[in-house]
Design an enzyme around this catalytic site. Sequence first.
Site, PDB file in Angstrom:
ATOM      1  N   LYS A 197       0.806  -1.231   0.000  1.00 42.98           N
ATOM      2  CA  LYS A 197       0.000   0.000   0.000  1.00 42.98           C
ATOM      3  C   LYS A 197       0.837   1.280   0.000  1.00 42.98           C
ATOM      4  O   LYS A 197       0.431   2.313   0.515  1.00 42.98           O
ATOM      5  CB  LYS A 197      -0.991   0.030   1.205  1.00 42.98           C
ATOM      6  CG  LYS A 197      -1.913  -1.140   1.270  1.00 42.98           C
ATOM      7  CD  LYS A 197      -2.795  -1.211   0.058  1.00 42.98           C
ATOM      8  CE  LYS A 197      -2.677  -2.516  -0.656  1.00 42.98           C
ATOM      9  NZ  LYS A 197      -3.108  -2.478  -2.030  1.00 42.98           N
TER      10      LYS A 197
ATOM     11  N   TYR B  54       6.430   8.245  -2.479  1.00 46.20           N
ATOM     12  CA  TYR B  54       5.126   8.416  -3.137  1.00 46.20           C
ATOM     13  C   TYR B  54       4.759   9.903  -3.196  1.00 46.20           C
ATOM     14  O   TYR B  54       4.334  10.411  -4.233  1.00 46.20           O
ATOM     15  CB  TYR B  54       4.090   7.622  -2.331  1.00 46.20           C
ATOM     16  CG  TYR B  54       2.677   7.648  -2.851  1.00 46.20           C
ATOM     17  CD1 TYR B  54       2.238   6.666  -3.737  1.00 46.20           C
ATOM     18  CD2 TYR B  54       1.760   8.620  -2.424  1.00 46.20           C
ATOM     19  CE1 TYR B  54       0.918   6.661  -4.192  1.00 46.20           C
ATOM     20  CE2 TYR B  54       0.452   8.621  -2.880  1.00 46.20           C
ATOM     21  CZ  TYR B  54       0.031   7.637  -3.761  1.00 46.20           C
ATOM     22  OH  TYR B  54      -1.272   7.638  -4.208  1.00 46.20           O
TER      23      TYR B  54
ATOM     24  N   HIS C 120       7.259  -7.498  -2.152  1.00 48.31           N
ATOM     25  CA  HIS C 120       7.142  -6.821  -0.859  1.00 48.31           C
ATOM     26  C   HIS C 120       8.150  -7.429   0.125  1.00 48.31           C
ATOM     27  O   HIS C 120       8.136  -7.094   1.309  1.00 48.31           O
ATOM     28  CB  HIS C 120       5.735  -7.013  -0.283  1.00 48.31           C
ATOM     29  CG  HIS C 120       4.645  -6.283  -1.025  1.00 48.31           C
ATOM     30  ND1 HIS C 120       4.789  -5.014  -1.513  1.00 48.31           N
ATOM     31  CD2 HIS C 120       3.374  -6.667  -1.321  1.00 48.31           C
ATOM     32  CE1 HIS C 120       3.651  -4.628  -2.092  1.00 48.31           C
ATOM     33  NE2 HIS C 120       2.784  -5.614  -1.998  1.00 48.31           N
TER      34      HIS C 120
ATOM     35  N   ARG D  32      -8.032   3.205  -4.833  1.00 50.04           N
ATOM     36  CA  ARG D  32      -9.043   3.755  -3.923  1.00 50.04           C
ATOM     37  C   ARG D  32      -9.147   5.252  -4.171  1.00 50.04           C
ATOM     38  O   ARG D  32      -9.957   5.701  -4.948  1.00 50.04           O
ATOM     39  CB  ARG D  32      -8.670   3.424  -2.467  1.00 50.04           C
ATOM     40  CG  ARG D  32      -9.761   3.702  -1.455  1.00 50.04           C
ATOM     41  CD  ARG D  32      -9.304   3.359  -0.058  1.00 50.04           C
ATOM     42  NE  ARG D  32      -8.176   4.155   0.373  1.00 50.04           N
ATOM     43  CZ  ARG D  32      -8.261   5.307   1.048  1.00 50.04           C
ATOM     44  NH1 ARG D  32      -9.447   5.762   1.413  1.00 50.04           N
ATOM     45  NH2 ARG D  32      -7.188   5.989   1.378  1.00 50.04           N
TER      46      ARG D  32
HETATM   47  P1  A3P Z   1      -5.085   4.741  -1.319  1.00 48.64           P
HETATM   48  O1  A3P Z   1      -5.694   3.571  -0.664  1.00 48.64           O
HETATM   49  O2  A3P Z   1      -4.562   5.747  -0.341  1.00 48.64           O
HETATM   50  O3  A3P Z   1      -5.945   5.376  -2.338  1.00 48.64           O
HETATM   51  P2  A3P Z   1      -0.200  -0.495  -3.615  1.00 48.64           P
HETATM   52  O4  A3P Z   1      -0.205  -0.297  -5.068  1.00 48.64           O
HETATM   53  O5  A3P Z   1       1.162  -0.550  -3.006  1.00 48.64           O
HETATM   54  O6  A3P Z   1      -1.093  -1.608  -3.214  1.00 48.64           O
HETATM   55  O7  A3P Z   1      -0.824   0.843  -2.992  1.00 48.64           O
HETATM   56  C1  A3P Z   1      -2.165   1.171  -3.201  1.00 48.64           C
HETATM   57  C2  A3P Z   1      -2.325   2.665  -3.034  1.00 48.64           C
HETATM   58  O8  A3P Z   1      -1.803   3.333  -4.193  1.00 48.64           O
HETATM   59  C3  A3P Z   1      -3.780   3.059  -2.924  1.00 48.64           C
HETATM   60  O9  A3P Z   1      -3.789   4.239  -2.115  1.00 48.64           O
HETATM   61  C4  A3P Z   1      -4.120   3.358  -4.374  1.00 48.64           C
HETATM   62  O10 A3P Z   1      -5.271   4.143  -4.545  1.00 48.64           O
HETATM   63  C5  A3P Z   1      -2.853   4.078  -4.807  1.00 48.64           C
HETATM   64  N1  A3P Z   1      -2.659   4.065  -6.250  1.00 48.64           N
HETATM   65  C6  A3P Z   1      -2.955   3.060  -7.127  1.00 48.64           C
HETATM   66  N2  A3P Z   1      -2.664   3.431  -8.366  1.00 48.64           N
HETATM   67  C7  A3P Z   1      -2.174   4.689  -8.303  1.00 48.64           C
HETATM   68  C8  A3P Z   1      -1.711   5.611  -9.279  1.00 48.64           C
HETATM   69  N3  A3P Z   1      -1.709   5.297 -10.565  1.00 48.64           N
HETATM   70  N4  A3P Z   1      -1.258   6.802  -8.850  1.00 48.64           N
HETATM   71  C9  A3P Z   1      -1.275   7.132  -7.549  1.00 48.64           C
HETATM   72  N5  A3P Z   1      -1.718   6.306  -6.569  1.00 48.64           N
HETATM   73  C10 A3P Z   1      -2.159   5.098  -6.942  1.00 48.64           C
END
Ligand code: A3P
Length: 310
Positions: free
Chosen positions: A62, A209, A122, A276
């Site tokens: 995440k 990020y 991870h 999300r």
């Molecule tokens: P949120 O839950 O805060 O929205 P991972 O990819 O490591 O599983 O992390 C998921 C998080 O990255 C989520 O954050 C998701 O919405 C966000 N995310 C996914 N795609 C993204 C993108 N293209 N740009 C920015 N954030 C993104």
Amino acid sequence: MESSVSTENNYTSKSRNCKEGVHPETLPTAEEMNSVVSKGIEHAQENFRAKPDDIFLCSFPKSGTTWLKALSFATATRTRFHNSENPLLTKSPHDCIPFLEIYFNNNPTMHESVDLPLWSTHIPYSSLPKSIIDSSCKIVYICRDPKDTFISLWHFRKRIESHNPGIIFEEAFELFCKGSSFYAPYWEHFLGYWNASLEFPDRVLFLKYEEMMEDTALYLKRLAEFIGYPFSLQEENEGVVQNIVDLCSFENLSNLEVNKSGKRDCIVMNNNAFFRKGKVGDWKNYLTSEMAERLDKIIEEKFAGSGFKF
Ligand code: A3P
């Protein structure tokens, strides 16, 4: 851009990701995921032989893994596909670049070659297969403010564990503060890769990020250079960098049909669980000021003297 190569031939996710699904019909429970991950790590540690041109996209869950995968995949394949034919338009970024530990859970003794040297994981730095540490392959790590990571993780668990409505926010927060996680306490995860990036700056790139959200094009160029796919001046002038930024933006990816209603191939999971809000600072909508201060204090203590700052 050069003319495209058929997506069908090059990115059949099954050829990269899985031979056998885990549970074809049902979402994995936390225990099942834990078992998949543990077995996958074990098999990868025993059997994965890194090649010098392999590239590892590493993260704590995440923290922006999906985005980093999309950006890296689009960058590395930009001469293979026209924008309108990019596999990212029809496949989840997770089906374009496999998770090492999930791949090895499904292919315990994999020795076949893969079509693109991009992997993600991870796994904490200290538990990476030895051949990754010993080889000269590149590692890119993305980290995120743990307050937003926790909120993102909380929502993710609620989505994927809808059969387990018993997770209580305050309990989940307590466990996160104590460092309970599938992989490692987040501070250990960050610090392992952070220290490696200081020790081997040519091999380990550390991204944040929040900084990437602020100036995605700048960090995309840095990423491309680091993984060996630098943008030429001509490409920059032709808008190739901006096209990739746009293709991989949260807005664009999260609105694609595959990411709205598709499912992962290997582990049954809805692709939309990975999208999300994609915002910096969403924690403010969920954490009390005491909770936020507590997490900030943990970070301050754990990172003291490391030179690392959010
Ligand atoms: P949120 O839950 O805060 O929205 P991972 O990819 O490591 O599983 O992390 C998921 C998080 O990255 C989520 O954050 C998701 O919405 C966000 N995310 C996914 N795609 C993204 C993108 N293209 N740009 C920015 N954030 C993104």
